[in-house]
Enzyme design. Structure first.
Site, short mmCIF file in Angstrom:
data_model
loop_
_atom_site.label_atom_id
_atom_site.label_comp_id
_atom_site.label_asym_id
_atom_site.label_seq_id
_atom_site.Cartn_x
_atom_site.Cartn_y
_atom_site.Cartn_z
CD GLU A 53 23.59 -3.64 -2.55
OE1 GLU A 53 23.03 -3.49 -3.67
OE2 GLU A 53 22.97 -4.04 -1.53
CD GLU A 70 20.63 -6.82 -8.77
OE1 GLU A 70 20.96 -8.03 -8.66
OE2 GLU A 70 19.91 -6.25 -7.94
CG ASP A 96 16.43 -1.73 -9.33
OD1 ASP A 96 17.45 -1.60 -10.03
OD2 ASP A 96 16.46 -1.80 -8.09
CE LYS A 106 19.79 -0.05 -8.98
NZ LYS A 106 19.87 -1.49 -8.69
CG ASP A 115 15.30 -5.04 -7.26
OD1 ASP A 115 16.00 -4.39 -6.47
OD2 ASP A 115 15.74 -6.00 -7.94
CB SER A 116 14.92 -2.34 -2.02
OG SER A 116 14.81 -1.04 -2.55
O1 KIV Z 1 16.75 -1.92 -5.01
C1 KIV Z 1 17.46 -1.10 -4.43
O2 KIV Z 1 17.04 -0.42 -3.48
C2 KIV Z 1 18.83 -0.94 -4.87
C3 KIV Z 1 19.72 -0.08 -4.04
C4 KIV Z 1 20.13 -0.79 -2.82
C5 KIV Z 1 20.88 0.40 -4.81
O3 KIV Z 1 19.22 -1.50 -5.85
#
Ligand code: KIV
Length: 273
Positions: A191, A124, A92, A122, A53-54
């Site tokens: 992280e 959190e 994510d 994924k 989600d980056s």
């Molecule tokens: O969204 C992302 O890029 C991440 C990584 C930093 C692990 O969750």
């Protein structure tokens, strides 16, 4: 192409990541958000590609990961999957699609799997997202956890500083890591925490720990592709190693193109029909 994986064309699965941890073979993971970059990363021999989600930051220009939507994540994941043959593709779950209501969490995860063809999701958090993780897993969808600095909670943390330096937070992280293992997560990202803490977790749990800013004791490492290729110049944390300076390469190439167009050097006789 990486010398480690050049001969290894076998598809990466969640089970294979467990085997890698058992063998002590480190796991390489990078983010990707589009077809062309995912294809290059996969061909280089990456083990796991994370549609992070980056994307909210590096693709959409948002300050945080919070604004990205489920539809947008599915769009990115769908593009990535088309470029990948070997790596495991993990997508994510965006902020607001799994916290609080496990039925909604399952519906979001099902949409990701059905529409993008990613192979895992994924999300959190630890104990607080237990119901969501268990419900998603009950549908046969592999889940990767994410502890430590969890960027979707930036408004609670107030800062992107190193997490779990104090004993209470470190012990909560260790407890959450054990819980994620018990729930049935196949791996987790940790992280930006002290290296000794991440190493302790990697030793105590049987599932792979993929670190970012969490030191060399993890079972694998992940970086954001824009950061490690030097596309994104605004982000230089201590943990980041830059493997290229693409912002300079792109700036130079684009500058030369502009000059060639303005000077009528491009296109030349051989570059037209
Ligand atoms: O969204 C992302 O890029 C991440 C990584 C930093 C692990 O969750």
């Amino acid at each position: 192409m990486s010398t480690n994986t050049v001969d290894n064309k076998r598809k990466v699965t969640t089970a294979r990541l467990t085997e890698m941890k058992q063998r002590g073979e480190k796991i390489a993971m990078l983010t990707a958000y589009d077809y062309s970059m995912a294809k290059l990363i996969d061909q280089a021999g990456m083990d796991v590609i994370l549609v992070g989600d980056s994307a909210s930051n590096v693709m959409a220009g948002n300050v945080t990961t919070l604004p990205i939507t489920l539809d947008q994540m599915i769009y990115h994941a769908k593009s990535v999957v088309k470029g990948v043959n070997r790596a495991l593709v993990v997508c994510d779950m965006p902020f607001g699609t799994y916290q609080g209501n496990s039925k909604e969490a399952l519906a979001s995860a099902i949409r990701i799997m059905k529409e993008s063809h990613a192979e895992a999701v994924k999300l959190e958090g630890g104990a607080e997202v237990r119901e969501s993780i268990e419900r998603i897993l009950s549908a046969g969808i592999p889940v990767m956890g994410h502890l430590g600095l969890t960027p979707q909670s930036i408004n609670k943390f107030g800062t992107y500083a190193v997490r779990a330096k104090e004993e209470a937070e470190a012990e909560k992280l260790v407890a959450d890591a054990h819980l994620l293992e018990e729930f049935g997560c196949f791996a987790m990202v940790i992280e930006k925490v002290p290296a000794a803490l991440a190493e302790r977790v990697a030793k105590e749990v049987s599932i792979p720990i993929i670190g970012i800013g969490a030191g060399g004791g993890c079972d694998g490492q992940v970086l954001v592709i824009h950061d490690m290729l030097g596309i994104n110049q605004d982000f230089s944390p201590k943990f980041l190693r830059r493997y290229a300076d693409l912002s300079t390469v792109i700036n130079d190439a684009v500058g030369r193109y502009i000059d060639d167009v303005k000077s009528c050097d491009f296109p030349n006789q051989n570059e037209q029909y």
